[in-house]
Scaffold this active site. Sequence first.
Site, PDB file in Angstrom:
ATOM      1  CD  GLU A 198      -2.539   0.990   2.832  1.00 23.92           C
ATOM      2  OE1 GLU A 198      -2.111   0.177   3.699  1.00 23.92           O
ATOM      3  OE2 GLU A 198      -3.555   1.689   3.022  1.00 23.92           O
ATOM      4  CE  LYS A 206      -7.171   0.834   3.637  1.00 24.41           C
ATOM      5  NZ  LYS A 206      -5.902   1.110   4.360  1.00 24.41           N
ATOM      6  CB  CYS A 223      -4.178  -2.051   4.325  1.00 21.16           C
ATOM      7  SG  CYS A 223      -3.240  -2.235   5.874  1.00 21.16           S
ATOM      8  CB  VAL A 272       0.293  -0.984  12.380  1.00 17.25           C
ATOM      9  CG1 VAL A 272       1.135  -0.145  11.422  1.00 17.25           C
ATOM     10  CG2 VAL A 272      -1.147  -0.493  12.381  1.00 17.25           C
TER      11      VAL A 272
END
Lengths: 261, 261
Positions: free
Chosen positions: B38, B110, B143, B170
Amino acid sequence: MKIGFFQFSPCHGNALENLKLISAALDQTQFDLLVLPELASTGYLFDDPMELQALSEPADGSGVFLGGLITLAARHKACLISGFCEHAPEGLYNSAAAVDSSGVLCVYRKTHLFNTEKALFLPGNSGFPVFTFRQVRLGMLICFDWVFPEAARALALKGAQILCHPANLVLPWCQSAMVTRSLENAVFSITANRIGQETGQGQSLVFTGRSQILTPKGDILAQAGVNEQALRIVDINPMLALDKRFGAGNDLWADRRPEHY
Amino acid sequence: MKIGFFQFSPCHGNALENLKLISAALDQTQFDLLVLPELASTGYLFDDPMELQALSEPADGSGVFLGGLITLAARHKACLISGFCEHAPEGLYNSAAAVDSSGVLCVYRKTHLFNTEKALFLPGNSGFPVFTFRQVRLGMLICFDWVFPEAARALALKGAQILCHPANLVLPWCQSAMVTRSLENAVFSITANRIGQETGQGQSLVFTGRSQILTPKGDILAQAGVNEQALRIVDINPMLALDKRFGAGNDLWADRRPEHY
């Protein structure tokens, strides 16, 4: 709220024996909600559909197994959820019933039949009902429903805080997939699998145990072994499943974009 | 078909430097389809939206980064998929583009923005497009789309055989959730995560690597480490993702019951 499962090997074709086994295992145990395996009253494989027919009972609680569960639920002042073979006018369903001292609270008919179940049962037509027990919203899935994300999603979108999941699992994937189901819906889940093995309908199956209770983050609160009879109870706060926030900046419900699905 | 990912730490704010890094890493490597992280052109955190604006480019391939990727795709006779910051008349999107020697094949914006991305990007309005490269149907997720089962489902129901998934992860859950995504949809998936860390927008983030390629059964064909620059290519038969049978008696598509979802 004390929630749990009882993982065991149901006695094939003997609902009364299974009731005794369950009753003995739960004796002296305190809980609010307990989940039993799929078809916990009958066993799983039947070469002769007539044999299964004879073991089926109506969903109203008037039969041997659900009647016994209602008595047991009253004794424990709890909600019991179990798989059973439902007798309906049009045929048999692979169903789960939730009962308490007042009787049958909710019946779910398995939507996605697995493999040779298709020879024994009608595909479920109940949809995914959600019901309330002690102000907590509960929903039921049965076994193979795990692989269809829409099943858990439908229940969670209707407000289910705990997915109650009776199962007779023989494949290796469900337990980790249920981590995803709990996480993506921010709900608790209780998968009550069976152990033991059965032969019939041209196959021999070994059931895989590893029943589990998961948090809305997919964390494992309890997990049984692959081949042990196991009763597990944990204390949870079901309100946690009402919080759909995901990290600091997201909300799993508010951030959905149904117009694109 | 040779498919893969390149996991690296993008240079913040320097598309040309990232192109060079990617080009050098792919040198002498043969592949048909390669997925990059990304926002591989820009980096992830921007205190000043104007800085990000200056790094954005249109989706038509006329900008520095996508233009360079098209040249690279031509050199490798391949399809490259990468996240980039898309400049549109109405604002910026966190997008992914698929390019080959002919130019841009498909752009995905997205759908589900994560956390502070909401301060930088417009929510995607492309839906979940599926496109064809060498007779294989491909779709893109970015993501955080992983947590919404409807995203992968929408692509798979439109025929996507490979989910191409640029990411800047993350959180700890995506890699195992993608096992469920591949399994429940019987599709390959390529998650191309980044490594390294960034500080900005009031936070410090460490990206978690572990990019992976999964089969339609959720088996891991390749997985990178948590903090290594890594190029992985595997040879697959994408036709396997057209087979939605699940064991002897089920089919993940035929057995769906959309009337109950």
